[in-house]
Design an enzyme around this catalytic site. Sequence first.
Site, PDB file in Angstrom:
ATOM      1  N   GLU A 261       0.865  -1.187   0.000  1.00  0.00           N
ATOM      2  CA  GLU A 261       0.000   0.000   0.000  1.00  0.00           C
ATOM      3  C   GLU A 261       0.896   1.229   0.000  1.00  0.00           C
ATOM      4  OE1 GLU A 261      -3.288  -0.565  -0.077  1.00  0.00           O
ATOM      5  OE2 GLU A 261      -3.168  -2.681   0.448  1.00  0.00           O
ATOM      6  N   TYR A 300     -13.868  -9.474  -2.647  1.00  0.00           N
ATOM      7  CA  TYR A 300     -13.487  -9.905  -1.299  1.00  0.00           C
ATOM      8  C   TYR A 300     -14.095 -11.258  -0.928  1.00  0.00           C
ATOM      9  CZ  TYR A 300     -10.948  -5.719  -0.048  1.00  0.00           C
ATOM     10  OH  TYR A 300      -9.994  -4.745   0.013  1.00  0.00           O
ATOM     11  N   GLU A 451      -7.670  -4.922   5.661  1.00  0.00           N
ATOM     12  CA  GLU A 451      -8.269  -4.747   4.332  1.00  0.00           C
ATOM     13  C   GLU A 451      -9.694  -5.294   4.315  1.00  0.00           C
ATOM     14  OE1 GLU A 451      -5.836  -6.470   1.269  1.00  0.00           O
ATOM     15  OE2 GLU A 451      -5.565  -4.512   0.370  1.00  0.00           O
TER      16      GLU A 451
HETATM   17 FE1  SF4 Z   1      -7.547  -8.231  -4.725  1.00  0.00          FE
HETATM   18 FE2  SF4 Z   1      -6.058  -7.430  -2.662  1.00  0.00          FE
HETATM   19 FE3  SF4 Z   1      -8.401  -6.234  -3.104  1.00  0.00          FE
HETATM   20 FE4  SF4 Z   1      -8.304  -8.804  -2.297  1.00  0.00          FE
HETATM   21  S1  SF4 Z   1      -7.653  -7.017  -1.136  1.00  0.00           S
HETATM   22  S2  SF4 Z   1      -9.637  -7.924  -3.888  1.00  0.00           S
HETATM   23  S3  SF4 Z   1      -6.434  -9.516  -3.299  1.00  0.00           S
HETATM   24  S4  SF4 Z   1      -6.622  -6.226  -4.486  1.00  0.00           S
HETATM   25 FE    FE Z   2      -8.257  -3.898  -1.440  1.00  0.00          FE
END
Ligand code: SF4
Ligand code: FE
Length: 521
Positions: A261, A300, A451
């Site tokens: 990031e 996700y 994330e």
């Molecule tokens: Fe793709 Fe990373 Fe976003 Fe998951 S977190 S959807 S692996 S870019």
């Molecule tokens: Fe992401």
Amino acid sequence: MAMMNAQQYRESLAKRKPLKVYLDGKLLADPLAHPYIRTSMNTVALTYEMAHDAEHRQLMTAKSALTGETINRFCHLHQSTDDLINKVRMQRLLGQRCGTCFQRCVGLDALNAVFATTFDMDKKLGTSYHARFRKFAIAMEQNDWIVDGAMTDVKGDRSKRPAEQRDKDMYLRVVERRAGGVVIRGAKAHQTGSINSHMVLVMPTVSLKPDEKDYAITCALPSDAEGITYIYGRQSCDERKLGGGEASDIDAGSPTYGGQEALMIFDDVFVPEDMIFMNGETEFAGPLVDIFASYHRQSYGGCKVGNGDVAIGAAASIAESNGVAKASHVKDKIVEMNHLNETLFACGIACSANGKKLPAGNFFVDALLANVCKQNVTRLPYEIARILQDIAGGLMVTLPSAKDWLNPETSEVLKKYLAGAEGMSTYERVRLLRLIENLTMGRGAVAYLTESMHGAGSPQAQRVLISRLANVEEKKVYAKSLALNNSLESVESAIRAGLKKLRAPAKDPAPARAADLAPVK
Ligand code: SF4
Ligand code: FE
């Protein structure tokens, strides 16, 4: 070259002009050689490598709708619900292989969202962005580009609109319009994989009002464009990647792969006309944000499920090392982890299977189900991680450094006292504990947990869309019709009348939003 392999990808990045990357207070002379960046690049390279793997090639590639050629699925405009489902299956596969974020999905989601939005914009406003974006999409496919989808502005004071900010650069904007293009200024936060990308696709971050034209900018730039600076994001325990050698490999938990990031600064960057796909059309900023967000919320339901598979495998393996694999409560906890993980996968598959064709021709997910998917992702991985820590035991955080493990003065005593179940490898036990630490508290937790919470929008963003898309008025018709009527005929006719009234066109319809787009049957 329609499809690169991992080596060609690495070489293609090295051919860029030197990127201006700051990390730990220093301007890097060779960003790609830095251990944080090198390991994050390894993860992206997997998306190329697996596309050439005989076992996975079919899932990892697709037939281009624009040229008919075989391309990497990460550059594909979805042509069916099967394509949407395969996207999620591909993301789960990659998440299993690296246990972290492989960074390439944002560009794929931006590709499909801008393709759809430019079509709608041209149709309504008579602009000519779609043909221009088609050319970009073909170039993306043909060059097998990683595209950084740059949406999230830094936003400053969240209670104020873009133009009300004390510092007008808190949302990226056009600061100059000149013949042949525009000049943009601002910053994009949390830019996943940006330093590992060939191109950047800039998009607005919020819906905009008519007087906020300068913020309604969608455009593409090479990642090495003049005026772009990257400031690398620190990640928990990232220094464990430094030093090299076996000790740092053991303590890193997952030494080969990592996410990435960065904060991206756009300091008066010139964008040529042919790379601009929205320039002042404020009413389409909101629809673009919504459609992109729904695609990314679908994502996700794949990548975090793959990471969850690693978490479950780690739980089962450490239970064996600890000698508790047969304990009924441990077996039940692993069942629970699987139940939670497959619930997320079910959401990812469901929003894909229920997808529809858009007027532009590509397929869009069921936006309500995609938002439900991501809302679950903000919660369930945390519970999976909690159970994983429960099974691992406290040694996960009290384990001595690998340097002590390798020091002849302490290694024998550590081997003696860190031994687990009879017949199990103590070395493997140590390395599994470090993997679990990484996944739930270290650099891997950035991808698996934080994330999951904030990527593709924080939990409240999904609740706003769920509230908009879940048709509560229709549900009220069902409830009241059942409560207030006494016969089969009257219930049915009350439902029919209620639904008809609800579905009558409004006299003054609200502007279309992409997430509500009427699908083409
Ligand atoms: Fe793709 Fe990373 Fe976003 Fe998951 S977190 S959807 S692996 S870019
Ligand atoms: Fe992401």
